[in-house]
Write a protein that holds these residues in place. Sequence first.
Motif, PDB file in Angstrom:
ATOM      1  N   ARG B 242     -23.090 -27.222  36.176  1.00 11.99           N
ATOM      2  CA  ARG B 242     -24.001 -26.396  35.388  1.00 11.99           C
ATOM      3  C   ARG B 242     -25.090 -25.810  36.286  1.00 11.99           C
ATOM      4  NH1 ARG B 242     -27.726 -30.792  31.950  1.00 11.99           N
ATOM      5  NH2 ARG B 242     -28.983 -31.410  33.741  1.00 11.99           N
ATOM      6  N   PHE B 243     -25.462 -24.604  35.966  1.00 14.47           N
ATOM      7  CA  PHE B 243     -26.572 -23.942  36.633  1.00 14.47           C
ATOM      8  C   PHE B 243     -27.769 -24.081  35.722  1.00 14.47           C
ATOM      9  CE2 PHE B 243     -24.808 -21.278  40.104  1.00 14.47           C
ATOM     10  CZ  PHE B 243     -23.487 -21.651  39.973  1.00 14.47           C
ATOM     11  N   ARG B 244     -28.922 -24.457  36.289  1.00 10.81           N
ATOM     12  CA  ARG B 244     -30.124 -24.469  35.464  1.00 10.81           C
ATOM     13  C   ARG B 244     -31.272 -23.839  36.251  1.00 10.81           C
ATOM     14  NH1 ARG B 244     -32.802 -28.833  37.560  1.00 10.81           N
ATOM     15  NH2 ARG B 244     -31.354 -30.267  38.539  1.00 10.81           N
ATOM     16  N   PRO B 245     -32.226 -23.264  35.534  1.00 14.91           N
ATOM     17  CA  PRO B 245     -33.301 -22.537  36.216  1.00 14.91           C
ATOM     18  C   PRO B 245     -34.138 -23.475  37.065  1.00 14.91           C
ATOM     19  CG  PRO B 245     -33.391 -22.214  33.823  1.00 14.91           C
ATOM     20  CD  PRO B 245     -32.402 -23.278  34.077  1.00 14.91           C
ATOM     21  N   SER B 246     -34.601 -22.975  38.176  1.00 13.64           N
ATOM     22  CA  SER B 246     -35.498 -23.762  39.014  1.00 13.64           C
ATOM     23  C   SER B 246     -36.447 -22.813  39.727  1.00 13.64           C
ATOM     24  CB  SER B 246     -34.697 -24.604  40.001  1.00 13.64           C
ATOM     25  OG  SER B 246     -35.552 -25.526  40.627  1.00 13.64           O
ATOM     26  N   TYR B 247     -37.103 -23.333  40.724  1.00 15.85           N
ATOM     27  CA  TYR B 247     -38.051 -22.500  41.445  1.00 15.85           C
ATOM     28  C   TYR B 247     -38.030 -22.809  42.927  1.00 15.85           C
ATOM     29  CZ  TYR B 247     -42.403 -20.790  43.393  1.00 15.85           C
ATOM     30  OH  TYR B 247     -43.317 -20.174  44.191  1.00 15.85           O
ATOM     31  N   GLU B 252     -35.534 -15.683  44.065  1.00 16.07           N
ATOM     32  CA  GLU B 252     -35.890 -15.304  42.702  1.00 16.07           C
ATOM     33  C   GLU B 252     -34.841 -14.342  42.169  1.00 16.07           C
ATOM     34  OE1 GLU B 252     -39.584 -13.011  41.921  1.00 16.07           O
ATOM     35  OE2 GLU B 252     -40.024 -14.591  40.467  1.00 16.07           O
ATOM     36  N   PRO B 253     -34.123 -14.675  41.117  1.00 17.35           N
ATOM     37  CA  PRO B 253     -34.140 -15.931  40.371  1.00 17.35           C
ATOM     38  C   PRO B 253     -33.641 -17.121  41.213  1.00 17.35           C
ATOM     39  CG  PRO B 253     -32.895 -14.208  39.200  1.00 17.35           C
ATOM     40  CD  PRO B 253     -33.164 -13.717  40.573  1.00 17.35           C
ATOM     41  N   SER B 254     -34.099 -18.317  40.795  1.00 14.68           N
ATOM     42  CA  SER B 254     -33.699 -19.538  41.479  1.00 14.68           C
ATOM     43  C   SER B 254     -32.942 -20.432  40.514  1.00 14.68           C
ATOM     44  CB  SER B 254     -34.925 -20.300  41.982  1.00 14.68           C
ATOM     45  OG  SER B 254     -35.672 -19.510  42.866  1.00 14.68           O
ATOM     46  N   SER B 255     -32.104 -21.275  41.074  1.00 14.95           N
ATOM     47  CA  SER B 255     -31.334 -22.171  40.214  1.00 14.95           C
ATOM     48  C   SER B 255     -31.022 -23.457  40.954  1.00 14.95           C
ATOM     49  CB  SER B 255     -30.026 -21.481  39.808  1.00 14.95           C
ATOM     50  OG  SER B 255     -29.246 -22.335  39.018  1.00 14.95           O
ATOM     51  N   GLU B 256     -30.896 -24.525  40.188  1.00 16.52           N
ATOM     52  CA  GLU B 256     -30.351 -25.748  40.754  1.00 16.52           C
ATOM     53  C   GLU B 256     -28.995 -25.972  40.107  1.00 16.52           C
ATOM     54  OE1 GLU B 256     -33.595 -28.825  42.356  1.00 16.52           O
ATOM     55  OE2 GLU B 256     -33.991 -28.105  40.331  1.00 16.52           O
TER      56      GLU B 256
END
Lengths: 803, 337
Positions: B242-247, B252-256
């Motif tokens: 799964r991809f989930r938003p991160s920082y 940018e955009p970032s994902s973990e």
Amino acid sequence: MKFSLNWLKEYVNISITTDELVNKLVMAGHEVEEIIELGHELKNVVTGKILSIEKHPDADKLVITQISDGTTEHQIVTGANNISVGDIVPVAIPGAVLHKGFKIKASKLRGVPSNGMLCSETELGLTESSNGIWILDKEIPVGVDFISYASLRDTILDVSILPNRGDCQSIYGLARDLSVVLNTPLKKLEISVNLTEASSTLSFSNEGKEFCDRYTGRIIRNIKPTETPLKIKRFLQGMGVGTINFVVDITNYVLLETGQPLHAFDFSHVNGYDVSCKQANSKEKIKGLDSKTYELNTEDYVIAIDGKAQAIAGLIGGDESSVKESTSDIFLEAANFRSAPIRKAQQRHGLRTESSIRFEKGTDVEAVERASARAAHLYQKYAGAVVESLAIDYKKEGVGSSSSIKFSYRDITQLIGLNLSNQDIDNPLRQLGFEIENGRVFVPSWRVNDCVDWPCLAEEVLRINGFDGVPEVLPLETVVPSKKERKRELRDLMSNFMISNGFNQVVSFPMISPKVAVNQDLVIKNPISSEESVMRADIRPELLRIAEHNLKRQQEHLKLFEVGKGFSLVDNQPKDTVFCEGICTGALFGKSYQKDVAKIKGDDYFVLKGYLVTCFKHIGFNLEFLSVEEAKEEELKEASLKNKGDDSGAYIPGKHTYLTVNKKVVGEFGILHPNFLDTYDISDQVSYFKLNITILSKLNVEIAKYRPFSKFPSTRRDIALVIPKTLAYDKIERFVETNKPRTLKKTFIFDVFESDKIGSDNRSIGLAFVYQNDKKTLEDKDVNRAHDKLSERLLKEFNLSSR
Amino acid sequence: MKTQLESIQKISHDSILGAKTSIDLDLIKSKTLGKNSDFNGLMKLLSTIPKEERPEMGKLINAVKKELEAQINEKQKDLLKSERESSLANQTIDSSLPGIEFPIGTKHPIIQTIERITEILGRIGFDTKEGTEIETDFYNFEALNIKEDHPARDMHDTFYLNTDHVLRTHTSPAQIHEMETNSPPIKIIVPGQVFRCDSDVTHSPVFHQIEGLYVNKKVSFAELKGTLSFFINELFGSTPIRFRPSYFPFTEPSSEIDVQCVMCQGKGCNVCSHTGWLEILGAGMVNREVFKSVGYNPDEVQGFAFGVGVERIAMLMHGINDIRLFYENDRRFLEQF
Ligand SMILES: [Zn+2]
């Protein structure tokens, strides 16, 4: 950061299970690190009124109480001494379950029946310790289910807030984001205040233009002595903030709720004075609310009253002007300070407070006034306070003007790689508070620190719409790769050779102890431990440390190697060199029941020498050797090897040799000196080698050219030479090489021995010469002629005899 | 004479057949056909018989001689064969004893994992490059949009050297070096050691990362997703991800990116902190500020970058529960891989 689920529910309707909520949060970028269930085991606790207290006939420390829960009377024996008749207390009736699953049953205490228990805050799982029974407010009705009345059950979510999401460092902020994620409306903060004209005007001067963007101060008078409402206490405790007194509890409550730090000064310290935000004087001292004294310098910003620091701005309030139990009039500060200087101040003072961690990630300048009003509302609601209009309302010029980003729908669609309609982009952004107008997006005040360029909008669209819809596309563009880096190629070839020959590869830290470092060119200023504080010049210290570790654990017959970097300082610039280094101890084949096999030593000079020759053959180089006496310091330096002086004593004299390829020094090997090994507590013999891969990678490997070989038989002639021990064999080898007849194809040693018969200063070496002609079968007389001539010259050159 | 010949043939034949060993047979051979043998005597007598009988008799004698020789050779073969058999039968071994252990070494699990990863990404065109461990503040932070006061610096517990340099806290500085020396398209991975002053069961002050960077005229998040899905599938098999938003400041955009926990198949266990997921990658679209810092025009190029934690993956693949085992280098550990 901890979030109370009950509190979040005050602002956003959450109708899904905790697990579903956690998943939604994680997928919106709010990673939940822990879920803490508070009070979920509690059962059957009601409020009760103490009707009577009598002495226990058989125990001095116990009393017998009669408790009414409104309908029934309970006789309860207790050891508490802080209760009096008429008090309202939490009562656990038989069948109740308290903190940690403690069950309450009807019982007898010293012969007297006791039907339940009076509870302290600790027994209800609220505090670590408490002083006696929890005496509740007299207003609280008797006989109500205390667990729900006092919100004793809650779920605390420990959420890791991303560094760019300072706006989510509060209940209201997270609820705002959650309302978009859950697609439910966000409830408004309740603010309704009867405002009174400001009674005094206070002057404010901002000397910290790079620090303070907004400053407000409000006078709030006649705050009646009030117990902090139960619910507020619960929320504070759930979020890990202790309760102090009503006035302070409210500032903390509003801080947690809105993310806007507040500070209450005792008004008597402010009345009639000038307030300023300014740099501290050098060495100025301030005693904080935590009773610690902080020494300030001119980099610190303070809130000064009448010129004297009364708070380290944004970090901590001062003790002198703080709110006391008796305080009824306060000066309530709500301000916006910039994150960078707050960050530095935190580091300088080693202090992180609920306020500073919020300023650090950036707070919403628009929240200042709102938070001040929210606190005023609560002071008025619960303590009948008189709330005045802002006495100080400072806003730096230009602050709070709307910030906008130019964007195009096509760019966002292209960056994501998914066909989105304008609606698909507009909807999530609008819900998040962005306003869209003519190709520009206006960023809500709470996101201005974070959203500065258009890809941020793509990020928000992805975050709210989810990643699932994004297709998976492999980038098809072929980028012609560079030639495989020679360093890597050599490293792989060498590693594979070593592994095939029984070496275990290790990986170690490049930081070592100064005790084993030959030089200290590169030192870590803030090491975790001094054992790992110097950048190593080569891998040897780590290999020996690993050998020591293994040998101490009965892991003998070691063959270890590592390909790693050594570091040095050249012309004041750090330089790294790739080395392949290894060590051997014990037997070559380890323990073996086959005696001939077990006898072969692994730690032997000649075994290692042979290994290295084979290894170099494997990677395409012809390895040659250079004695310590012949080696020049410049050559060693060029090969990033230690100079002889620095490394003296590491090897056994005479068992240390440098390695060369095409006359260039590329490494060294030898047997390590037992005295040197004492540092590592190693008593086994250790052979060691070191190869400079960086240098080797610059050397050419010629592509092999075919040479025809003779089809005719060869003839061998032997000679046994008696050689003084002072004469190195390689001199003879070199002489033969330069003086050999054309028919001599190969020379090899078939025997070496020492014996008293040839004299203890001598050594006998049996040499075999193999003769062969490319065009015909050699006749004996031709071989003899050539061999005799060579032998004669050899004996004469070195003044030797043959046996 | 003929009778004599027949008698000699008979006696010889019997003694040849009666020979017990190859040595016996050698003796019999010389007795039968040697210089002093009766047979040889008979040969000498040939001159005494009538001239006309000689050729026939000679033929006869020769025939008998040949026959005897053949018999001897035959017998000799049989005897040697059986003697060899019995001699081999006496040299018995316990064939169940173990063979000689030839030394074979082992590749460190971290290196194996790096090779596995670089091989997979190499197949889709990512070229492996090398970076440097000692970096300046500019490469480790500034150029990656982590300015001096950036709160993200707190996430990097940085080791500082006595020379105004830092030990790189991530492999991302390699992005900057690559973009400074080459122009797009760029498609590289850079494995290497990184350093954080932080240490416990799951954190080591030294660990390994693999940085990935793809820069071209137009690059989309979909391509990032495709690349990483391919990579994770090849590495772990078809495990849910799964991809989930991160920082991250530099994307940018970032994902973990999480993979379903390989220990509990997503049911929740200690390894995955009961979430059912394990974080193995950080990724995102290259931040426009990063392009600016290497002199690229952010309106003309796009790209994605990702960072993989090597230890994490090695621990998952091999079921290793303590990161420190990698650096202790106990042979009993090393020999398992
Ligand atoms: Zn799991």
